[in-house]
Design an enzyme around this catalytic site. Sequence first.
Site, PDB file in Angstrom:
ATOM      1  CE  LYS A 180       3.140  -9.745   1.627  1.00 57.44           C
ATOM      2  NZ  LYS A 180       3.256  -9.914   2.995  1.00 57.44           N
ATOM      3  CG  ASP A 200       4.650 -11.676   7.847  1.00 50.18           C
ATOM      4  OD1 ASP A 200       5.589 -12.492   7.384  1.00 50.18           O
ATOM      5  OD2 ASP A 200       3.625 -11.494   7.271  1.00 50.18           O
TER       6      ASP A 200
HETATM    7  C1  BGC Z   1       6.215 -12.483   1.605  1.00 49.67           C
HETATM    8  C2  BGC Z   1       6.846 -13.087   2.925  1.00 49.67           C
HETATM    9  C3  BGC Z   1       5.754 -12.906   4.151  1.00 49.67           C
HETATM   10  C4  BGC Z   1       4.364 -13.650   3.462  1.00 49.67           C
HETATM   11  C5  BGC Z   1       3.154 -13.519   4.504  1.00 49.67           C
HETATM   12  C6  BGC Z   1       4.823 -13.204   1.150  1.00 49.67           C
HETATM   13  O1  BGC Z   1       4.278 -12.505   0.190  1.00 49.67           O
HETATM   14  O2  BGC Z   1       7.272 -12.835   0.516  1.00 49.67           O
HETATM   15  O3  BGC Z   1       7.862 -12.416   3.286  1.00 49.67           O
HETATM   16  O4  BGC Z   1       6.200 -13.477   5.266  1.00 49.67           O
HETATM   17  O5  BGC Z   1       3.968 -12.857   2.325  1.00 49.67           O
HETATM   18  O6  BGC Z   1       3.044 -12.184   4.603  1.00 49.67           O
END
Ligand code: BGC
Length: 489
Positions: free
Chosen positions: A176, A212
């Site tokens: 992200k 989360d």
């Molecule tokens: C992460 C997860 C997270 C999800 C939602 C993903 O990019 O790898 O750990 O739960 O995003 O936030």
Amino acid sequence: NPCFSLSSRVQPDPSGSETCVCLQVEKHLEPFRLSLEKLQDVSARLRKDMLRGLGKHAHHRAAVKMLPTFVRATPDGTEKGDFLALDLGGTNFRVLHVRVLEEEQRVLKMDSQICAIPQEIMLGTGEKLFDHIAACLAEFLDSQKLRGQTLPLGFTFSFPCEQKEIDKSILIRWTKGFNCSGVEGEDVVRLLKEAIHRRGDYDIGSVAMVNDTVGTMMSCGYRDQSCEIGMIIGTGTNACYMEEMKNVKRVEGEDGRMCINTEWGGFGDDGSLKDILTEFDEEVDKTSINPGVHTFEKMISGMYLGEIVRLVLLKLTEEKLLFKGCPSEALLTPGSFETKFISEIEDGLENAKKILTKLALDWDLVDACVARLVCDTVSSRSARLCAAALATIANRIRTNRGLDHLKTTVGVDGTVYRKHPNFSDELQAAVRLLAPKCDVSFLISEDGSGKGAAMVTAVAQRLALQSRLLEDSDGEDEEEEEEEEKANI
Ligand code: BGC
């Protein structure tokens, strides 16, 4: 319906004959349309990948990581106390003070503070990131007059982590848009504690690390004890669920259940989704900061949907099917088509017109209708792919428990799910088709990343207390047995 005019626009094709625009547009959108059979097939592939991820040895190579979370129970309503929570992983970083009230079975957010994470920190050193977090926490403790109390802390860290214990969690990789150096492969709790010690002006109590999805499941679990799945469809996407311990081969013990963070965003990283990737998905991946990873997430989540739509609109413009063949500067700029535009455009044609104007495009009514169709197609695919993945989990829980029929609840959060006008309806309709023997209810989480993190910490404390009491009473039993033995001698 002004969109009827779509079929009336004709354009010469290279063979010299005239083809209806909608047929040509459809040619580009067709690869996004996944039939029910295809979704069933995707679900079957995920089922296999989940098994691989759970395996003792196979998990090293698994695209779907199936990470143990060391969360062994959902709330039972007896949890209580004051907690701090940190939430890192969405668009902002937050610090919260949360109170869990046993009598009223309620979780109260006493106060919270949002701290921005500037781009240079998101892409800088890990030390700077954790110093920033520790500084925000210090500021918050001061504003709440909490400095001096060593409160337990739930740390919602929403990235894939190999959790060794509830308070030991190794970052596998950033996702992200984060990319801080020196954190991958390290224990995030240690990095946080070191940053706090570097300051030396306050301390924290025990720490529980939380994804989360887990926070979301736990915050809903307090309201509905059949909530055993947590799902996020926001900047990123992921889900967790309660798995039977006997199937979690990486952790000792056969009894009870443990929450597994599936990290379904990584589904397809081994090439297993190649047949459903479009040229636009491939482009999004190539230009991302983490090419080749989180394939499934890039087809679904808020960080990428807007960019997929932009690329499709650009392609249609290049083919002279839109905007008289003239892209604007904005349309040519990566990242300029925000994911929230998709929700807005689908919400009404008037919004579509406003946004196209904002993007400085020379549009007519047909263009606005086509843009809406593109948004609808891309968001529908996202909802249906999520449904396929969620159905896989629900079906797994049902077969795990040997049930003919499963009634379960999913705690859910994330901007895409919350804000899009028909995402949730579309997802739920597809889950009903893909998991016909499961009755799945959806509960929107109220601040899972904040209250849920406190809840995980509270449940961990309850279990620790229970096991201490059990050990004490074992000790007493042993003493009694010894006395009896002595008496017998
Ligand atoms: C992460 C997860 C997270 C999800 C939602 C993903 O990019 O790898 O750990 O739960 O995003 O936030």
